[in-house]
Design an enzyme around this catalytic site. Structure first.
Site, PDB file in Angstrom:
ATOM      1  N   GLN A 272      -4.764 -11.889   2.186  1.00 33.82           N
ATOM      2  CA  GLN A 272      -5.193 -11.986   0.784  1.00 33.82           C
ATOM      3  C   GLN A 272      -4.863 -13.378   0.220  1.00 33.82           C
ATOM      4  OE1 GLN A 272      -4.639  -8.874  -2.406  1.00 33.82           O
ATOM      5  NE2 GLN A 272      -2.847 -10.101  -2.900  1.00 33.82           N
TER       6      GLN A 272
ATOM      7  N   ASP B 283       0.941  -9.897   1.826  1.00 36.48           N
ATOM      8  CA  ASP B 283      -0.529  -9.827   1.881  1.00 36.48           C
ATOM      9  C   ASP B 283      -1.030 -11.208   2.289  1.00 36.48           C
ATOM     10  OD1 ASP B 283      -1.006  -7.074   0.756  1.00 36.48           O
ATOM     11  OD2 ASP B 283       0.190  -7.941  -0.837  1.00 36.48           O
TER      12      ASP B 283
ATOM     13  N   LEU C  31       6.003  -1.998  -9.804  1.00 32.85           N
ATOM     14  CA  LEU C  31       6.644  -3.246  -9.377  1.00 32.85           C
ATOM     15  C   LEU C  31       7.983  -3.007  -8.695  1.00 32.85           C
ATOM     16  CD1 LEU C  31       5.794  -5.381 -12.535  1.00 32.85           C
ATOM     17  CD2 LEU C  31       4.481  -5.108 -10.421  1.00 32.85           C
TER      18      LEU C  31
ATOM     19  N   GLY D  20      10.062  -7.402  -4.723  1.00 31.68           N
ATOM     20  CA  GLY D  20       9.137  -8.409  -4.187  1.00 31.68           C
ATOM     21  C   GLY D  20       8.323  -9.032  -5.309  1.00 31.68           C
ATOM     22  N   HIS D  21       7.843  -8.198  -6.232  1.00 28.96           N
ATOM     23  CA  HIS D  21       7.081  -8.733  -7.363  1.00 28.96           C
ATOM     24  C   HIS D  21       7.980  -9.602  -8.263  1.00 28.96           C
ATOM     25  CE1 HIS D  21       4.618  -4.963  -6.606  1.00 28.96           C
ATOM     26  NE2 HIS D  21       3.695  -5.884  -6.615  1.00 28.96           N
TER      27      HIS D  21
ATOM     28  N   VAL E 113       9.743  -9.966   0.613  1.00 25.16           N
ATOM     29  CA  VAL E 113      11.096  -9.453   0.363  1.00 25.16           C
ATOM     30  C   VAL E 113      11.243  -8.145   1.131  1.00 25.16           C
ATOM     31  CG1 VAL E 113      12.741  -8.668  -1.399  1.00 25.16           C
ATOM     32  CG2 VAL E 113      11.170 -10.548  -1.904  1.00 25.16           C
TER      33      VAL E 113
ATOM     34  N   ARG F  97       3.553   1.037  -2.029  1.00 21.27           N
ATOM     35  CA  ARG F  97       3.171   2.255  -1.304  1.00 21.27           C
ATOM     36  C   ARG F  97       4.356   2.891  -0.569  1.00 21.27           C
ATOM     37  NH1 ARG F  97      -2.030  -0.668  -0.862  1.00 21.27           N
ATOM     38  NH2 ARG F  97      -3.578   0.644  -1.887  1.00 21.27           N
TER      39      ARG F  97
HETATM   40  O1  PAF Z   1      -1.822  -7.892  -4.386  1.00 15.52           O
HETATM   41  C1  PAF Z   1      -2.185  -7.170  -5.336  1.00 15.52           C
HETATM   42  O2  PAF Z   1      -1.379  -6.485  -5.969  1.00 15.52           O
HETATM   43  C2  PAF Z   1      -3.668  -7.139  -5.720  1.00 15.52           C
HETATM   44  O3  PAF Z   1      -4.477  -7.212  -4.595  1.00 15.52           O
HETATM   45  C3  PAF Z   1      -4.040  -8.208  -6.749  1.00 15.52           C
HETATM   46  C4  PAF Z   1      -3.876  -9.614  -6.187  1.00 15.52           C
HETATM   47  C5  PAF Z   1      -3.179  -8.064  -8.000  1.00 15.52           C
HETATM   48  C6  PAF Z   1      -5.496  -8.053  -7.165  1.00 15.52           C
HETATM   49  O4  PAF Z   1      -5.729  -6.798  -7.745  1.00 15.52           O
END
Ligand code: PAF
Length: 293
Positions: A154, A151, A34, A37-38, A177, A188
């Site tokens: 996503q 993402d 983490l 951003g998280h 962020v 990454r």
């Molecule tokens: O964005 C992520 O970290 C992943 O794709 C998620 C949404 C936790 C699903 O594994």
């Protein structure tokens, strides 16, 4: 109250039920490693809910055969300390066999939205994401769930899936962020050497050029895409895609077309072995780098 770390699926389900009896539960699904951003996602969830649960699970089904599943950074203890400081009260860190019980045969797939951008080079990726997110929603039953706009595809896929499956969850996207120099935060980034990190800035530089040009009235998809592509080349990055799409349907625009006042400009590029993604919604997001040096 200190944070509770749960590994057992039924224990987590019961803890979430307890929360829902007295208030709103916010969920932040993550794969760990983490960063700020998280933590921003946790803070946003706290604004929307009474109790925030963070899930930490490196989901094998969203990685392709030659991707970085085995070397994906893992640091549960460090992650727990970080989300606790951001205000989360529950952490769920299940095993692979709990989330994918022996004999499992089920996948959740969203069509259309998953074909372009990352779907082209990672054809099974989104199926893995939507499958695990459905399972996490099913176990936790959150009122609201927060995902990062870095993402962006996503986020749109999960919002579509939630609507299509009539899941009673409000799915919220939170802004990307960035480091002070414009690099989007990503787990990454930990793979990058100092030299590669410098090259990676080519992505934010290209997006910034395009944001400014769009702001000045440039609507040619070809011109805007070319600005980003040339920044990637100058930085020595290997382009996967640079694509302008409709911001809602993720339908790609051809380089001969003009884009709308609001459109998604998305990038994926390899920096050494590390694949990085970033995006801006033109007409909505600021330039990742405020002023070009
Ligand atoms: O964005 C992520 O970290 C992943 O794709 C998620 C949404 C936790 C699903 O594994």
């Amino acid at each position: 109250m200190s944070i509770r770390v749960i590994h057992d699926l039924e224990e987590f389900r019961a803890a979430c039920e307890d929360v829902r009896r007295g208030g709103r539960l916010g969920l932040v699904p993550t794969m760990g490693a983490l960063h700020r951003g998280h933590l921003r996602l946790v803070e946003r969830a706290r604004e929307l809910a009474d109790v925030v649960a963070v899930t930490i699970f490196v989901n094998p089904t969203q990685f392709g055969a030659n991707e970085d599943l085995d070397r994906y950074p893992r640091d549960l203890e460090g992650d727990v300390a970080k989300v606790e400081s951001a205000g989360a009260r529950l952490v769920f860190a299940p095993s692979v066999s709990a989330m994918y019980p022996p004999g499992e045969r089920t996948r959740v797939r969203v069509s259309g939205l998953t074909q372009a951008l990352c779907g082209e080079s990672r054809p099974t990726h989104f199926e893995g994401v939507t499958t695990i997110v459905t399972k996490l929603f099913s176990v936790a039953g959150p009122c609201t769930a927060v995902f990062g706009r870095k993402d962006y595809q996503q986020l749109k896929v999960i919002q579509r899936m939630t609507q299509d499956l009539l899941l009673p969850v409000q799915v919220v996207g939170e802004r990307t962020v960035r480091e002070g120099d414009g690099l989007a935060l990503s787990s990454r980034n930990a793979y990058l050497s100092a030299e590669q990190r410098e090259s990676a800035l080519g992505i934010a530089r290209g997006l910034s050029r395009a944001v400014r040009a769009h702001h000045r009235g440039e609507r040619s998809v070809g011109v805007l895409v070319d600005m980003v592509e040339s920044s990637l080349r100058e930085a020595g990055l290997e382009q996967d895609y640079v694509t302008l799409t409709d911001a809602d349907t993720i339908a790609p625009l051809s380089t001969k077309e003009s884009c709308a006042d609001r459109a998604l400009l998305a990038v994926a590029a390899k920096c050494g072995q590390t694949r990085l993604i970033d995006n801006v919604v033109l007409g909505e997001d600021p330039a990742p780098i405020a002023e070009e040096a």
